[in-house]
Design a protein around this motif. Structure first.
Motif, PDB file in Angstrom:
ATOM      1  N   CYS A 170      20.079  62.923  51.310  1.00 24.33           N
ATOM      2  CA  CYS A 170      19.807  61.403  50.436  1.00 24.33           C
ATOM      3  C   CYS A 170      19.200  62.244  49.141  1.00 24.33           C
ATOM      4  O   CYS A 170      19.429  61.831  47.941  1.00 24.33           O
ATOM      5  CB  CYS A 170      18.342  60.993  51.389  1.00 24.33           C
ATOM      6  N   TYR A 171      18.338  63.562  48.760  1.00 25.86           N
ATOM      7  CA  TYR A 171      18.594  63.778  47.493  1.00 25.86           C
ATOM      8  C   TYR A 171      19.394  64.696  46.683  1.00 25.86           C
ATOM      9  O   TYR A 171      19.326  64.352  45.560  1.00 25.86           O
ATOM     10  CB  TYR A 171      17.282  65.321  47.728  1.00 25.86           C
ATOM     11  N   LYS A 174      21.062  61.110  45.469  1.00 22.65           N
ATOM     12  CA  LYS A 174      20.723  60.392  44.337  1.00 22.65           C
ATOM     13  C   LYS A 174      21.093  61.328  43.424  1.00 22.65           C
ATOM     14  O   LYS A 174      21.189  60.742  42.656  1.00 22.65           O
ATOM     15  CB  LYS A 174      19.185  60.625  44.689  1.00 22.65           C
ATOM     16  N   TYR A 177      24.379  60.959  41.913  1.00 24.62           N
ATOM     17  CA  TYR A 177      24.407  59.255  41.982  1.00 24.62           C
ATOM     18  C   TYR A 177      24.319  59.041  40.027  1.00 24.62           C
ATOM     19  O   TYR A 177      24.459  58.601  39.093  1.00 24.62           O
ATOM     20  CB  TYR A 177      24.142  58.375  42.695  1.00 24.62           C
ATOM     21  N   GLU A 178      23.102  59.599  39.543  1.00 27.06           N
ATOM     22  CA  GLU A 178      22.419  59.770  38.458  1.00 27.06           C
ATOM     23  C   GLU A 178      23.555  60.361  37.648  1.00 27.06           C
ATOM     24  O   GLU A 178      23.396  60.159  36.215  1.00 27.06           O
ATOM     25  CB  GLU A 178      21.020  60.441  38.449  1.00 27.06           C
ATOM     26  N   HIS A 624      29.771  56.811  47.737  1.00 22.43           N
ATOM     27  CA  HIS A 624      28.306  57.659  47.951  1.00 22.43           C
ATOM     28  C   HIS A 624      28.446  56.730  49.407  1.00 22.43           C
ATOM     29  O   HIS A 624      27.596  57.251  50.403  1.00 22.43           O
ATOM     30  CB  HIS A 624      27.605  56.953  46.563  1.00 22.43           C
ATOM     31  N   PHE A 664      17.428  53.573  51.327  1.00 20.45           N
ATOM     32  CA  PHE A 664      17.968  54.771  50.012  1.00 20.45           C
ATOM     33  C   PHE A 664      18.721  53.966  49.884  1.00 20.45           C
ATOM     34  O   PHE A 664      19.148  53.650  48.390  1.00 20.45           O
ATOM     35  CB  PHE A 664      17.431  56.180  50.857  1.00 20.45           C
ATOM     36  N   CYS A 668      19.457  53.325  45.778  1.00 25.07           N
ATOM     37  CA  CYS A 668      20.803  53.969  44.730  1.00 25.07           C
ATOM     38  C   CYS A 668      21.874  52.654  44.541  1.00 25.07           C
ATOM     39  O   CYS A 668      22.044  52.706  43.081  1.00 25.07           O
ATOM     40  CB  CYS A 668      21.166  54.427  45.395  1.00 25.07           C
TER      41      CYS A 668
END
Length: 763
Positions: A170-171, A174, A177-178, A624, A664, A668
């Motif tokens: 998940c980290y 994220k 995605y950012e 994702h 989560f 997102c």
């Protein structure tokens, strides 16, 4: 059951196959005669010239520099040298972000594999559960969760590792995605002007007895977007004309072939049979026959063009509407245009090369019905396809082959042959059986009526992923026929399904290892060789090519193939996340795939693939979401497996993990996904202001007015080049008088008639 020796034999076969592909590629790519096959992107950009134009006669075809043969792997470091910003300029954001999928695989699985091999493998291996049982097992099973005794406290290790793997995944997701959301916004802000930035696709234009579609569109947008509307282009149903043009091109190719054949040997004129496929019928002169066919089709094309120009029935209720600013287009594309939400439907127009013109002629009202029909068809395709897959998989093992051909049993029992069958054959059998599936799924997507090639590919990719999840993953894990599996799922309670699948997962690890090696190692290495395009290019070059333009058309650079490549990558994410806790020995095979594929596809994107369209990474939310699905599935299956191991204390703590993962994902979606589905008005205004400052005299109307004309109307080869040179400023469009008897849809008084009739309420 494949043993460690069987896996080693399969690994040796696939490593040798991959090495052979790389050696063949290294030799073929440096031959001048193959230069257009292995570097077509540079030719299409006009940045490379053929080495066949210089040097001695032999050197025009064969590379005589023996030093270049020694450095046969130098293309690998060369593929990694181009920095990402330069790669985006060279190949586009879609290609750069697609490569990041492989990079994410490495970022996720390398730390997970390190942790699994330092913590979990010793925990699994130091038990003697399988040795004391009467079960048949292999060395690989001793490294898996199967070697942990029922009710053992060692399952706490697997629980903690499941949380650690989920949090790390998940980290990484994220952060990516950012980064990609930021890359997309920066790309949209910095890229060159394109027609689709100013244009929306309007569908379901309501019929009007008093105005044509073109007049109706112009009137509607002059009234409702008076300060921003610029021009529009109605859409014609030119499918028949397009088919005639394609047929004419084929006939011209045959004519070129026979003319070239005759020029090389003028002693006899070539002849063919005039029947179907040239197999029967009257024997005629080939050149005369195809000349008459080309003339006949040219005449039909001319008549069809005239029909389209003069008959309004060929105009469909849709149009590409362009605006003076990106801001105006963004407002129109992202808002409801009419009080009736089923009329005047607007969406961002695809870029011109992304438009799938054939589907624009489909009536909008039939799209929902078409999608329902395809959903039902896809359901039956998915489950009926499981029948032949099950048959093939049953035959692709020792027992199945010995039953089918018992006289071969002495040969099959030989150690090397047995290792080959158990370690290599199941994977290659499944790979071959799935070859035709992408074409079927793409046809289904086309039938649904998507108006862009990118939309077709994304829908096809979604279906391919679902199919692989059910047939390749679940179908390979659960035994029995397709109907037995479907019956079991229907009659089982929901909480029993994870147990059924979870118990079977450790036993199928060896099969998936062989599949990864066949598809992910040898398959990726085969991609760089480009054997099919190589053969086709040389056949066309010999039989059809007359000019440099013909030679350029003979090149087949291909493309990334998002509809097949991305779902295949997602299968590896699914296998890696599912087996990370259960059988960690599978992880190194997946890491090798991601590393090898990253290098190969980076090379292909830089030198080979020609981008069909640019969506500015609009597909990333799908990528994702599918990784999140794989993560949740791995957690549910682990929960089902541990529940059969009587790990009563640790299993309930796993319930929170899928809940946290889904939360989560929702976070997102809310935080990053809007950047992929909407265009911020702030960004649009900034880019418009900057453009007006740099080019105050830009003639935008001239730039846009022919951008969305159907390709068959262009009459030339200048398809995607738009002249934006400025001479005259954009004039204010004048409101036109409506021809309707009723003006109830006109909210403003007419400038021409002076009418002050207010907007009437609907009765």
């Amino acid at each position: 059951m494949a043993t460690l020796n069987d896996i080693m034999v399969a690994a040796a076969i696939n490593i040798l196959s991959a090495f052979a592909f790389f050696v063949a590629f290294a030799v073929l790519r440096i031959q001048p005669i193959n230069d257009r096959v292995y570097f077509p992107k540079w030719y299409l950009k006009g940045l490379r010239s053929s080495p066949m134009h210089a040097g001695a006669f032999v050197q025009k075809f064969i590379n005589l520099d023996f030093r270049s043969y020694i450095r046969f792997l130098n293309w690998m470091p060369a593929a990694l040298k181009m920095p990402e910003p330069e790669l985006i300029d060279h190949a586009g954001l879609d290609s750069a972000v697609y490569l990041r999928i492989y990079w994410i695989g490495l970022k996720i699985f390398v730390p997970i594999a390190f942790l699994a091999f330092t913590v979990m493998v010793p925990v699994n291996y130091t038990n003697v559960t399988l040795e004391r049982s009467n079960l048949t097992y292999s060395t690989i099973d001793k490294l898996s969760i199967s070697n942990i005794p029922t009710g053992s406290r060692r399952f706490w290790t697997h629980l903690v590792m499941a949380y650690a793997f989920a949090f790390w995944t998940c980290y990484v997701l994220k952060k990516e995605y950012e980064i990609i959301a930021s890359m997309r916004l920066h790309f949209l802000a910095s890229e060159h002007r394109r027609p689709d930035q100013f244009t929306v696709l309007v569908r379901n234009v309501p019929p009007d007895p008093h105005e044509s579609v073109s007049e109706l569109v112009e009137h509607f947008f002059l009234v409702n977007h008076p300060d921003h509307y610029l021009t529009h282009q109605v859409v014609y149903n030119a499918n028949k004309l397009s088919n005639l043009v394609e047929e004419k091109k084929k006939k011209e190719n045959w004519l070129d072939f026979y003319q070239l054949k005759y020029s090389r040997n003028q002693s006899t004129r070539p002849s063919i049979k005039s029947g179907v496929l040239g197999l029967w019928g009257k024997t005629v002169d080939a050149i005369d026959f195809y000349t008459s066919e080309v003339e006949r089709l040219s005449e039909k094309i001319s008549k069809e063009r005239e029909k389209l120009a003069n008959n309004h029935k060929y105009i469909i209720p849709a149009a590409f509407v362009s605006f003076k600013t990106r801001w105006g287009a963004a407002v129109c594309a992202q808002t409801q245009q009419s009080r009736n939400p089923t009329l005047w439907l607007t969406e961002w127009a695809p870029e011109p090369r992304d438009v799938y013109w054939h589907n624009l002629a489909i009536p909008y009202v039939s799209l929902a019905i078409r999608r329902l029909v395809i959903a039902v068809a896809f359901f039956f395709l998915t489950f009926f396809f499981m029948i032949p897959i099950t048959i093939v998989q049953s035959l692709a093992n020792i027992e199945g082959i010995e039953k089918a051909v018992p006289f071969l049993k002495p040969v099959i029992e030989l150690k090397f042959i047995k290792s080959f069958i158990q370690g290599f054959l199941p994977g290659i059998a499944l790979k071959i059986f799935l070859l035709f599936l992408p074409s079927i799924l793409m046809l289904m997507s086309k039938f649904e009526g998507f108006s862009s090639i990118s939309g077709l590919e994304r829908r096809s990719a979604t279906r391919y992923y679902i199919f692989q999840f059910i047939n390749v993953f679940l179908g390979s894990i659960i035994t029995g026929t397709a109907f037995q599996q479907l019956d079991n799922f229907i009659h089982q309670s929901a909480n029993e399904i994870p147990k059924t699948i979870g118990v079977s997962i450790p036993m199928k690890a060896t099969f998936f290892i062989t599949y990864i090696m066949v598809d992910g190692w040898a398959g990726v290495a085969g991609e760089v060789l480009r054997l099919k395009p190589l053969i086709i290019y040389h056949l066309k070059n010999f039989f059809l090519v007359k000019t440099e333009k013909d030679r350029e058309d003979a090149m087949d650079p291909g493309s990334i193939g998002f509809n097949t490549g991305e779902p295949q990558i997602q299968l590896y994410f699914l296998l890696g996340l599912v087996y990370a806790v259960v059988t960690p020995i599978l992880l190194p095979f997946i890491i090798i795939f991601f590393g090898l594929a990253y290098v190969v596809y980076r090379h292909q994107i830089i030198n080979v693939y020609n981008q069909e369209y640019e969506s500015a990474a609009a597909f990333w939310p799908d990528v994702h979401g599918r990784i999140i699905v794989a993560l949740v599935v791995s957690q549910l299956l682990l929960m089902g497996l541990l529940s059969t191991k009587r790990a009563a204390q640790s299993t309930p703590l796993l319930i929170a993990l899928p809940v946290l993962t889904i939360w989560f994902h929702m976070f997102c979606r809310g935080r990053y996904e809007p950047a992929f589905v909407r265009y911020p008005l702030q960004e649009a205004m900034m880019k418009d202001t900057l453009e007006r400052t740099k080019e105050p005299n830009l003639n935008l109307k001239e730039y846009l007015q022919n951008a969305y004309i159907h390709p068959v109307f262009k009459g030339g080869d200048d398809d995607d080049k738009y002249d934006a040179s400025a001479t005259d400023s954009v004039k204010e469009p004048e409101l036109i008088p409506t021809k309707r008897a009723s003006r109830r849809n006109t909210p403003l008084p007419s400038k021409h008639s002076g009418s002050s009739v207010a907007l009437l309420p609907e009765l």
